[in-house]
Design an enzyme around this catalytic site. Structure first.
Site, mmCIF file in Angstrom:
data_model
loop_
_atom_site.group_PDB
_atom_site.id
_atom_site.type_symbol
_atom_site.label_atom_id
_atom_site.label_comp_id
_atom_site.label_asym_id
_atom_site.label_seq_id
_atom_site.Cartn_x
_atom_site.Cartn_y
_atom_site.Cartn_z
ATOM 1 N N PRO A 13 0.788 -1.166 -0.064
ATOM 2 C CA PRO A 13 -0.009 -0.046 0.160
ATOM 3 C C PRO A 13 0.630 1.199 0.093
ATOM 4 O O PRO A 13 1.907 1.354 0.503
ATOM 5 C CB PRO A 13 -0.756 -0.089 1.195
ATOM 6 C CG PRO A 13 -0.099 -1.101 2.152
ATOM 7 C CD PRO A 13 0.659 -2.142 1.128
ATOM 8 N N ASP A 14 0.469 2.295 -0.780
ATOM 9 C CA ASP A 14 1.251 3.512 -0.734
ATOM 10 C C ASP A 14 0.752 4.474 0.419
ATOM 11 O O ASP A 14 -0.333 4.464 0.735
ATOM 12 C CB ASP A 14 0.974 4.090 -2.266
ATOM 13 C CG ASP A 14 0.883 5.554 -2.362
ATOM 14 O OD1 ASP A 14 1.604 6.246 -1.603
ATOM 15 O OD2 ASP A 14 0.113 6.081 -3.029
ATOM 16 N N PHE A 15 1.704 5.310 0.845
ATOM 17 C CA PHE A 15 1.427 6.078 1.846
ATOM 18 C C PHE A 15 0.452 7.334 1.659
ATOM 19 O O PHE A 15 -0.373 7.624 2.690
ATOM 20 C CB PHE A 15 2.767 6.668 2.249
ATOM 21 C CG PHE A 15 3.417 5.672 3.130
ATOM 22 C CD1 PHE A 15 3.826 5.802 4.501
ATOM 23 C CD2 PHE A 15 4.080 4.747 2.422
ATOM 24 C CE1 PHE A 15 4.508 4.856 5.182
ATOM 25 C CE2 PHE A 15 4.927 3.636 3.092
ATOM 26 C CZ PHE A 15 4.909 3.767 4.492
ATOM 27 N N ARG A 16 0.335 7.810 0.272
ATOM 28 C CA ARG A 16 -0.367 8.850 0.268
ATOM 29 C C ARG A 16 -1.678 8.958 -0.653
ATOM 30 O O ARG A 16 -2.418 9.871 -0.836
ATOM 31 C CB ARG A 16 0.573 10.132 -0.374
ATOM 32 C CG ARG A 16 1.436 10.482 0.891
ATOM 33 C CD ARG A 16 2.502 11.494 0.761
ATOM 34 N NE ARG A 16 3.178 11.991 1.814
ATOM 35 C CZ ARG A 16 4.128 11.185 2.073
ATOM 36 N NH1 ARG A 16 4.672 10.259 1.493
ATOM 37 N NH2 ARG A 16 4.885 11.450 3.261
ATOM 38 N N ASN A 87 11.594 4.123 -0.347
ATOM 39 C CA ASN A 87 11.012 2.908 0.024
ATOM 40 C C ASN A 87 11.380 2.292 1.156
ATOM 41 O O ASN A 87 12.600 2.213 1.139
ATOM 42 C CB ASN A 87 10.431 2.077 -1.064
ATOM 43 C CG ASN A 87 9.675 2.580 -2.147
ATOM 44 O OD1 ASN A 87 8.842 3.644 -1.903
ATOM 45 N ND2 ASN A 87 9.915 2.436 -3.357
ATOM 46 N N ASP A 89 10.563 -0.910 1.965
ATOM 47 C CA ASP A 89 9.965 -2.417 1.760
ATOM 48 C C ASP A 89 11.150 -3.200 1.402
ATOM 49 O O ASP A 89 10.969 -4.545 1.647
ATOM 50 C CB ASP A 89 8.844 -2.441 0.816
ATOM 51 C CG ASP A 89 9.207 -1.715 -0.434
ATOM 52 O OD1 ASP A 89 10.304 -2.032 -0.888
ATOM 53 O OD2 ASP A 89 8.698 -0.857 -1.068
ATOM 54 N N HIS A 106 14.943 6.662 3.474
ATOM 55 C CA HIS A 106 13.966 6.623 4.633
ATOM 56 C C HIS A 106 14.319 5.337 5.579
ATOM 57 O O HIS A 106 13.333 5.136 6.347
ATOM 58 C CB HIS A 106 12.504 6.960 4.213
ATOM 59 C CG HIS A 106 12.299 8.350 3.610
ATOM 60 N ND1 HIS A 106 11.379 8.484 2.632
ATOM 61 C CD2 HIS A 106 13.036 9.442 3.424
ATOM 62 C CE1 HIS A 106 11.334 9.756 2.396
ATOM 63 N NE2 HIS A 106 12.395 10.323 2.633
#
Length: 257
Positions: A13-16, A87, A89, A106
């Protein structure tokens, strides 16, 4: 430069993105507001929501896709100076891109640090805890061990400073699947020399591509994986790419057994 858009096709899932974004799906975590999941102050009071999210994103749950393997192919051909990713992940590592070619701006789950005595550990040491819904504890001082993900207000990893020498050396910049909204990562898009072409593969125009285009900028808009596959075809690498993906998937299948 890569962002969440290269990972969403892997099911992450993408954060935004409204609706699909992790931020809008955080109700289940019972946190006061979505950003709290990445705030140290909240983490020390209640680390559970972060570790629930960590369980979802921990390396091994998802597989790289064509976008990651395109970047791996660039590396195999000796063309990848560095991959800067937003990312967390770990799919770049999973695709076989060596850590020395990566700047995980990040942070990463590959390593972890005790929040009390600051000892470093391989992230894998705490996989059992995270998967078993237990808060990882330091074997030395019993402090909470936090994966090396950058929280709000924390400094970016030291390796991020490599951009000071990498970007002036680059002769081509790919920007793939990122909104270019989060600083200081976003401003790297302007750090290559003006003679260097920048290629955006993304759903829409973002950052300088939207408001300050250079004459040699190229944008391939729409689905990220389709954009990457189109480029691979133009380069004449289609067969090579298919073989690489097949070989790597077989390796991952064997690992999963």
């Amino acid at each position: 430069m890569a962002g969440a858009g290269i990972s969403t096709p892997s099911g992450i899932p993408d954060f935004r993105s409204p609706g699909s974004g992790l931020y809008s799906n955080l109700e289940q975590y019972d946190i006061p507001y979505p950003e709290a999941i990445f705030e140290l102050g909240y983490f020390f009071v209640n680390p559970k929501p972060f570790f629930t999210l960590a369980k979802e994103l921990y390396p091994g749950n998802y597989r790289p896709n064509s976008a990651h393997y395109f970047l791996r192919l660039l590396h195999d051909k000796g063309l990848l100076l560095r991959l800067y990713t937003q990312n967390i992940d770990g799919l770049e590592r999973a695709a076989g891109i060596p850590p020395d070619r990566l700047v995980e701006a990040h942070g990463t789950f590959a390593t972890a640090t005790c929040t009390v005595c600051r000892r470093n550990f391989p992230g894998e040491d705490f996989r059992g805890d995270v998967m078993g819904d237990r808060i990882p504890r330091c074997p030395v001082c019993t402090g909470i061990v936090k994966p090396d993900i950058v929280f709000f207000g924390e400094e970016l990893p030291q390796r991020f400073l490599l951009h000071l020498t990498d970007f002036p050396m680059a002769d081509l910049l790919f920007i793939i699947g990122t909104s270019l909204e989060v600083e200081p990562f976003a401003s790297l898009a302007g750090a290559v020399r003006s003679s260097v072409p920048r290629v955006l593969i993304n759903r829409e125009l973002v950052g300088p591509f939207a408001w300050q285009q250079r004459h040699n900028d190229v944008a391939q808009l729409g689905d990220v994986v389709s954009g990457v596959e189109k480029l691979v075809e133009l380069l004449g690498w289609k067969e090579e790419m298919q073989k690489l993906i097949q070989k790597e998937n077989e390796k991952l299948d064997a690992k999963d057994k």
